[in-house]
Design an enzyme around this catalytic site. Structure first.
Site, PDB file in Angstrom:
ATOM      1  N   TYR A  30       0.829  -1.215   0.000  1.00 39.16           N
ATOM      2  CA  TYR A  30       0.000   0.000   0.000  1.00 39.16           C
ATOM      3  C   TYR A  30       0.862   1.263   0.000  1.00 39.16           C
ATOM      4  CZ  TYR A  30      -4.544  -2.311   1.035  1.00 39.16           C
ATOM      5  OH  TYR A  30      -5.695  -3.035   0.981  1.00 39.16           O
ATOM      6  N   SER A  31       1.567   1.524   1.116  1.00 35.47           N
ATOM      7  CA  SER A  31       2.281   2.802   1.272  1.00 35.47           C
ATOM      8  C   SER A  31       3.426   2.937   0.277  1.00 35.47           C
ATOM      9  CB  SER A  31       2.863   2.914   2.682  1.00 35.47           C
ATOM     10  OG  SER A  31       1.852   2.925   3.632  1.00 35.47           O
ATOM     11  N   SER A  69       5.254  -4.708   5.866  1.00 41.10           N
ATOM     12  CA  SER A  69       5.491  -5.676   6.941  1.00 41.10           C
ATOM     13  C   SER A  69       5.555  -7.077   6.361  1.00 41.10           C
ATOM     14  CB  SER A  69       4.364  -5.608   7.976  1.00 41.10           C
ATOM     15  OG  SER A  69       4.312  -4.333   8.537  1.00 41.10           O
ATOM     16  N   GLU A  72     -11.834  -5.952  11.499  1.00 39.80           N
ATOM     17  CA  GLU A  72     -11.186  -6.271  12.771  1.00 39.80           C
ATOM     18  C   GLU A  72     -10.672  -5.037  13.439  1.00 39.80           C
ATOM     19  OE1 GLU A  72     -10.075  -9.358  14.247  1.00 39.80           O
ATOM     20  OE2 GLU A  72     -11.626 -10.123  12.919  1.00 39.80           O
ATOM     21  N   GLU A 131      -2.910  11.485  13.554  1.00 38.16           N
ATOM     22  CA  GLU A 131      -3.452  12.688  12.905  1.00 38.16           C
ATOM     23  C   GLU A 131      -4.557  12.321  11.917  1.00 38.16           C
ATOM     24  OE1 GLU A 131      -0.241  12.015  13.482  1.00 38.16           O
ATOM     25  OE2 GLU A 131      -0.041  13.519  15.069  1.00 38.16           O
TER      26      GLU A 131
END
Lengths: 372, 402
Positions: free
Chosen positions: B121-122, B154, B237, B378
């Site tokens: 994703y990132s 990860s 979840e 944030e």
């Protein structure tokens, strides 16, 4: 596992909200600031009619036999309305009588309290400014006529309108709780003016106050567990009321942030304001969980009920002060004015922060338990 | 309101506790094979993929049962299962949005940890602003060609597959040009470089995709539906694990209390110092409030209520608490809090929030991760402000354009 309110509890909350919105407007609170009694007799009678004054009392005395969760629901709504009056002090006195009172004492007081004909309070703080029940220094000595009480009880809520004061005092037998009527010779009441003008405190001085034998609740020297229990109810009730004040302040801050414009847009669109409101909501929701967990634990006599009461008081005391304070910050100058109502709730939260043990006092109790 | 566990829940907890007491390995599995073996043992007992529907190999378990198993694992100090992202995020995404062939091909291997998954994703320039991602997937007839870079992945090093977000249309609004793919990590066009974190270990990595191949059959949902799919996966979840998290905080807390009885300062045990006692009281207060809040969320999940945007409150609450917790623990422990290689003094050792053993120093360092991953504090506050409190959206340069 059900953390939500039953439909009866929802109904109670809704009717309390509707009644207080209608009958306990900020204008009423303001009008009573200069009143020597500081409460509305008409509203008290209506609260009796609604069954609030007997909410947690046995049915035999005109009560509804409900528990701490329901009491907390009412108190939360009262905090939200910055309600001025002796509701909670009366609940505490009535609880003492229910727990340890003789049949005669119950007959004398409970039905009158449920019907709105009597008010009460408990003098939980002792002269050395210590909330610890075991440290009560007020003395009780046996006399021919019964007992003689000597000591000071500072910051007693609503003692100036109470028909009966429950006074913890120590004799050779240990700690006892005495029912004292304020007109008894030797008892002096001096009002204290605090920040929250809708929350009246009185310094009570007992100088050889003579009460009869039947003024003792239960057997002499046996009141320590009861007084500790009253303090826990006080802590959880105060948490509920502070939660209500905090929720009101959050609601006002969010509503204001949506309409107040600066730099050509609502201030709620700025992250500096929006993030503050999000942090306030977080603390309000955690306060809700802490308050009602503790209220349920008292009702259910859960193993961690004592711990939960201290946690609720310590957490909500800090959280409500911050939330109400940040609401002033979100409002800016208008929030600092006497005319704007925000300070009613800010001061209510502040007043209760120091009652029934402040956060540090409860944190020491918590530390004692977890390190034992 | 009734915060008692039901007799069924208590019986289930009892049975689960007995299973973990009998089956938890005496020493932590180290190799991937050992970890896989433990995973399968738990799978056979019905403790993996509990929330998945039965038809896909799960247990269709209630939120309470899932919370109880996670909690009992924390009580027992049981090693975690593997393929957490596969089971927690990729599997549910395929179940909800995938085609039947995709379900047949992938789901069972995810559950059994035959194939391990990561999330792509990132990107270096798309963190909180994930929708501005630049990795491209171009239609090459019978497949897509993927070029770009991902980061903070990860488990990237051990992953066989990745759930990829890539841009398939750069002419539409940025949220609408993103698609979701299943990408093989075992191909020449994918290079994984481990990243070392402030803890000294490497749990995540950078992933470089150069002419990598994504099959047409591995597109999830429709072209351009990727953002919508990612939004739903982010909300799976949250809450199911919060009870177990509090249990881990609590077991570490009691280790801290033990340390305050052994460590001395100015000639007396720390536990007798009123300042230390206030700090202990402060941590336990907040820790228990986290537990009450977790029960409240669990109660809502049990009634079939979806917390939606309110789950941001849970995430913000525990991750910010974890930082305060470890800051206070460090204050109490002093230099002992800084020890990274546990010596004979057992009070420097503690279980970290990842469920793995470490020292207080490592747990303190890890506490900085929670307020960044899975949407920073944030971002959570923006979500709470806009979607829970209904505050107006901010004026943003990229909103004006679309």
């Amino acid at each position: 596992m059900d953390f939500s309110f039953t439909s009866d509890q929802q109904l109670l909350r809704n009717s309390a909200r509707a009644f207080l919105d209608e009958r306990c407007k900020p204008a009423l609170a303001r009008a009573l600031w200069d009143d020597p009694r500081g409460e509305s007799e008409a509203m008290w009678k209506d609260m009796a009619q609604l069954g609030w004054l007997g909410l947690a009392l046995p049915e035999a005395f005109g009560g509804a036999d409900l528990g701490m969760v329901e009491t907390a629901l009412l108190l939360e709504e009262m905090g939200r309305a910055a309600y001025p009056g002796p509701y909670f002090s009366t609940v505490l006195a009535a609880t003492a009588i229910v727990e340890l009172g003789s049949e005669a004492q119950k007959r004398r007081w409970l039905a009158a309290i449920a019907a709105g004909a009597a008010r009460g309070t408990v003098a939980l703080l002792d002269g050395a400014m210590d909330w610890t029940p075991a440290a009560v220094a007020t003395k009780a000595e046996r006399t021919a006529a019964g007992w003689s009480l000597t000591g000071t009880k500072p910051f007693v809520p609503w003692a100036h309108v109470a028909d009966v004061l429950a006074v913890p005092a120590r004799s050779s037998e240990g700690l006892s709780l005495f029912l004292v009527e304020p007109s008894t010779p030797g008892l002096t009441l001096s009002p204290v003016t605090g920040m929250d003008l809708s929350m009246r405190w009185t310094n009570v001085t007992l100088d050889g106050v003579t009460v009869p034998d039947d003024a003792v609740l239960g057997a002499p020297g046996q009141a320590l567990p009861l007084v500790e229990g009253l303090l826990r109810i006080g802590a959880v009730g105060a948490a509920a009321e502070m939660l209500g004040a905090a929720r009101r302040c959050l609601d006002m801050a969010v509503a204001y942030a949506k309409v107040r414009e600066q730099f050509g847009q609502p201030i709620g669109s700025f992250q500096a304001i929006r993030h503050k409101c999000a942090e306030m909501l977080l603390e309000v929701e955690n306060s809700h969980a802490a308050t009602y967990y503790a209220a349920w634990a008292l009702d259910a006599e859960a193993a961690d009920a004592e711990m939960a009461a201290s946690i609720a008081k310590a957490y909500v005391g800090d959280a409500a002060r911050r939330v109400c304070g940040e609401a002033i910050q979100v409002h800016g100058g208008i929030g600092f004015t006497w005319e704007y109502d925000l300070h009613l709730y800010f001061k209510r939260a502040k007043a209760l922060e120091v009652m029934y043990g402040d956060a540090d006092w409860h944190r020491e109790l918590i530390a004692r338990r977890v390190t034992a | 309101m009734d915060l008692n566990y039901s007799p069924e829940d208590l019986a289930f907890r009892d049975q689960t506790r007995r299973w973990f007491a009998a089956n938890t390995p005496a020493h932590e599995p180290r190799t991937l094979d050992e970890r896989r073996a433990w995973h399968r043992r738990m799978y056979d007992a019905g403790y993996v993929g509990m929330g998945w529907p039965k038809e896909y190999g799960g247990q269709s378990a209630t939120p309470m049962q899932q919370a109880i198993v996670a909690d009992e694992m924390a009580h027992a100090g049981a090693p975690p299962t593997i393929n957490g992202l596969g089971i927690g995020i990729v599997g549910p995404t395929i179940i909800v949005h995938g085609a039947e062939a995709q379900k047949q091909r992938y789901l069972r291997k995810i559950l059994m940890a035959d194939e391990l998954w990561c999330q792509l994703y990132s990107e270096p320039n798309a963190g909180s602003d994930l929708a501005s991602l630049k990795t491209r997937a171009e239609d090459a007839g019978d497949h897509f060609v993927v070029n770009g870079q991902k980061i903070w992945t990860s488990g990237g090093v051990i992953a066989d597959w990745g759930l990829l977000l890539a841009r398939t249309d750069s002419k539409v609004a940025k949220h609408k040009g993103i698609s979701c793919f299943l990408l093989s990590m075992r191909q020449p066009g994918v290079e994984v470089r481990p990243l070392r974190q402030i803890t000294g270990s490497s749990q995540f990595s950078e992933v470089f995709m150069t002419g990598a191949r994504a099959e047409k059959a591995d597109l999830i949902g429709r072209l351009g539906q990727g953002w919508e799919i990612a939004q739903t996966t982010l909300s799976y979840e949250r809450g199911g694990n919060s009870l177990a998290r509090v249990t881990r905080y609590a077991s570490a807390f009691y280790q801290l209390v033990r340390a305050t009885k052994e460590l001395r300062r100015q000639g007396r045990p720390l536990v007798e110092d009123p300042v230390v006692r206030m700090k202990i009281g402060r941590i336990w207060t907040e820790l228990e409030v986290q537990r009450y809040a977790a029960l409240r969320v669990l109660s809502a999940l049990t009634k079939g209520e979806s917390p939606g945007a309110a789950s941001s409150i849970t995430k913000l609450s525990y991750s910010e608490f974890e930082k305060r917790y470890h800051e206070i623990a460090q204050e109490i422990l002093g230099p002992w809090g800084q020890v990274t290689v546990a010596g004979p003094d057992e009070f420097s050792e503690v279980e970290t929030s990842s469920g793995e053993p470490g020292t207080w120093a490592q747990a303190f360092l890890w506490s900085r991760a929670g307020t960044i991953y899975a949407g920073s504090s944030e971002v959570q506050k923006n979500v709470i402000g806009e979607r829970v409190l209904g505050l107006p959206k901010e004026a943003r340069a990229d909103r004006a354009k679309v």
